[in-house]
Write an enzyme that holds these catalytic residues in place. Structure first.
Site, PDB file in Angstrom:
ATOM      1  N   LYS A  80      26.587  38.424  42.800  1.00 23.53           N
ATOM      2  CA  LYS A  80      27.976  38.570  43.258  1.00 23.53           C
ATOM      3  C   LYS A  80      28.077  39.812  44.143  1.00 23.53           C
ATOM      4  CE  LYS A  80      32.723  38.680  41.400  1.00 23.53           C
ATOM      5  NZ  LYS A  80      33.560  38.677  40.195  1.00 23.53           N
ATOM      6  N   SER A 155      37.193  35.096  39.735  1.00 21.98           N
ATOM      7  CA  SER A 155      36.836  35.583  41.054  1.00 21.98           C
ATOM      8  C   SER A 155      35.382  35.336  41.460  1.00 21.98           C
ATOM      9  CB  SER A 155      37.098  37.087  41.129  1.00 21.98           C
ATOM     10  OG  SER A 155      36.234  37.781  40.222  1.00 21.98           O
ATOM     11  N   SER A 179      36.725  35.958  34.962  1.00 27.18           N
ATOM     12  CA  SER A 179      36.152  35.645  36.278  1.00 27.18           C
ATOM     13  C   SER A 179      34.762  35.032  36.293  1.00 27.18           C
ATOM     14  CB  SER A 179      36.113  36.895  37.147  1.00 27.18           C
ATOM     15  OG  SER A 179      37.315  37.009  37.828  1.00 27.18           O
TER      16      SER A 179
END
Ligand code: GLN
Length: 485
Positions: A80, A155, A179
């Protein structure tokens, strides 16, 4: 899809170590598939093809000369874009960090490097991890690989979509309010958030520090557990990281009897909310399957669940406003060329580079911390957070794990908005510092996957993986299936 990409990570690593498969071939297979799937999915903000191939070649040469094989030797992974890899850009999907280069490795990255993993690229996310759809990214929208008109969740939507579509066997994400586990549910894969303090946050871009944790995405529970074994453990650089000894989370993960010995709690509050009818049906089926395995299913009562959305918003935004204060246009990141004095420079640097969602949260967080509001908003929220934690601790006197659907709704189309209570059973884990894991449960009539969520007591992570694995075996969900892209 190349057979290499369908292998379980342990198998792939073992074959790389015994020279049956070259790491270079694994990485090439990844990029071949990425070239096909990525134009539709848009999971990555940055791809490191040349560098990954070079790394893979180094692994292959190293192994040829008889070097020791790491736990993830030669295996490709997605990261990420809010976790630092030394010398690489890290944008957190914000224009503010567009040209930022990480000066050091996050602890999890150091550990992955030691284990021999290969970093394929940086995955898309909501800006500074604020969002649940990956639509607030300043750069691009990521699609759900099962239906590219729908959101992948967020997210960490880029990591979830990359794993679900088979571009990488696993990925790292961060979870402040669901997330990892929400996009994992929306994309039909496993997503795990550890107990607060199990995995170091050093080198991860902070959102709300009392909730943030790095965690893992994989196609199945065993791979998620393996990745966790590599990145978990004490770190003196993260003051909340507990000094636990190294644990192999895959150890005894296939224990066939675990469910027989457990009480599984289902929150009474679950049906207080509007819940998608198919999610309700498949969750009910899942409860019955668990009962058939010998688990005792009990109802638990956590009345404070109803405060979760408000609590989360107040505390998270307060912490956001403090954390994002370091982004002032002076120390690093975007600096406006239009400032006419210091204050104007601060204001314009932020105004010109941060997105709407980020600004909204800074404003709200500043408001709840203001002198007139501190007691009635922030302090009150902290008291209610303690109430929630105490009620959950009480619930664990009646059961060993809390079981719920991962989300109360299915992923929506781009631009549509999910109700705020959609992820409350996930967010409760962040508010209480507890471990949680989403496991795929079923496909609904629209062909989209839905997931269920197990939440354990603090530091019951090893047992949580076993429970999740037992459910995975009886769920009937075929983890070897990939979306056609
Ligand atoms: N949906 C949550 C939010 O927008 C998720 C945040 C997170 O876990 N990073 O705050």
């Amino acid at each position: 899809m190349n057979e290499i990409l369908k292998m379980k990570v342990k198998e792939l690593k073992t074959k790389i170590c015994s020279d049956e498969i070259k790491s270079e071939d694994a990485v090439k297979a990844c990029f071949e598939h990425i070239r096909k799937a990525e134009p539709k999915v848009k999971a990555f903000l940055k791809l490191n093809e040349d560098h990954s191939l070079k790394q893979a070649e180094e692994v292959d040469n190293k192994l040829k000369s008889g070097a020791k094989c790491g736990l993830l030797e030669g295996v490709p992974i997605g990261i990420k874009d809010n976790i630092m890899v030394k010398g690489e850009s890290m944008t957190s999907a914000s224009k503010y960090l567009e040209n930022y280069v990480s000066p050091y490795d996050a602890t999890v990255i150091e550990k992955l490097k030691d284990a021999g993993a290969i970093f394929v690229g940086r995955t898309n996310m909501d800006e500074f991890a604020m969002g649940g759809s990956t639509e607030t990214s300043a750069y691009q929208k990521t699609a759900n690989p099962w239906d590219i008109e729908r959101i992948p969740g967020g997210s960490s939507g880029g990591s979830a979509a990359a794993v679900a579509s088979g571009m990488v066997p696993f990925a790292l994400g961060s979870d402040t309010g669901g997330s990892i586990r929400q996009p994992a549910g929306f994309c039909g894969i496993v997503g795990y958030k550890p107990s607060y303090g199990l995995i170091s946050r050093y080198g991860a871009c902070a959102l709300a520090s009392s909730f943030d944790q790095i965690g893992t995405f994989a196609k199945d529970v065993t791979d998620a557990a393996l990745l966790t074994s590599v990145i978990a453990g004490k770190d003196y650089r993260d003051p909340v990281c507990e000094p636990n000894e190294w644990i192999d989370y895959t150890n005894d993960i296939d224990n066939p009897d675990i469910l027989k010995t457990l009480k599984i709690g289902v929150p009474k509050q679950l049906f207080d909310y509007k819940i998608d009818s198919e999610i309700a049906k498949y969750f009910n089926d899942a409860v019955n399957k668990i009962k058939l395995e010998g688990a005792e299913v009990v109802e638990i009562d956590v009345p404070a669940y109803k405060y979760v959305p408000a609590l989360y918003k107040v505390i998270m935004c307060a912490e956001v406003s403090a954390n994002i204060a370091t982004f002032d246009g002076i120390r690093y990141g975007y600096r406006s060329p239009n400032g006419i004095n210091l204050n104007d420079e601060y204001a314009k640097s932020r105004a010109e580079s941060l997105g709407y969602e980020v600004k909204k949260r800074i404003l709200f967080g500043t408001y709840v911390l203001g002198a007139k509001n501190y007691h009635r908003c922030y302090h009150q929220a902290q008291k209610v957070r303690t109430l929630l934690i105490n009620q959950i601790i009480d619930a664990y006197k009646k059961c060993d794990f809390i079981f719920s659907p991962a989300t109360l709704q299915m992923p929506v189309k781009f631009g549509e908005i999910l109700p705020e209570e959609c992820d409350i059973f996930l967010i409760a884990a962040n508010l209480a510092g507890l471990p949680g894991i989403t496991v795929p449960c079923s496909f609904t009539s629209t062909g989209m996957p839905m997931g269920v969520h197990f939440m354990g007591a603090r530091f019951s992570d090893a047992k949580l993986f076993k429970v999740a694995r037992s459910f995975e075996k009886i769920s009937g969900f075929d983890t070897s299936k990939y979306p056609v892209l």
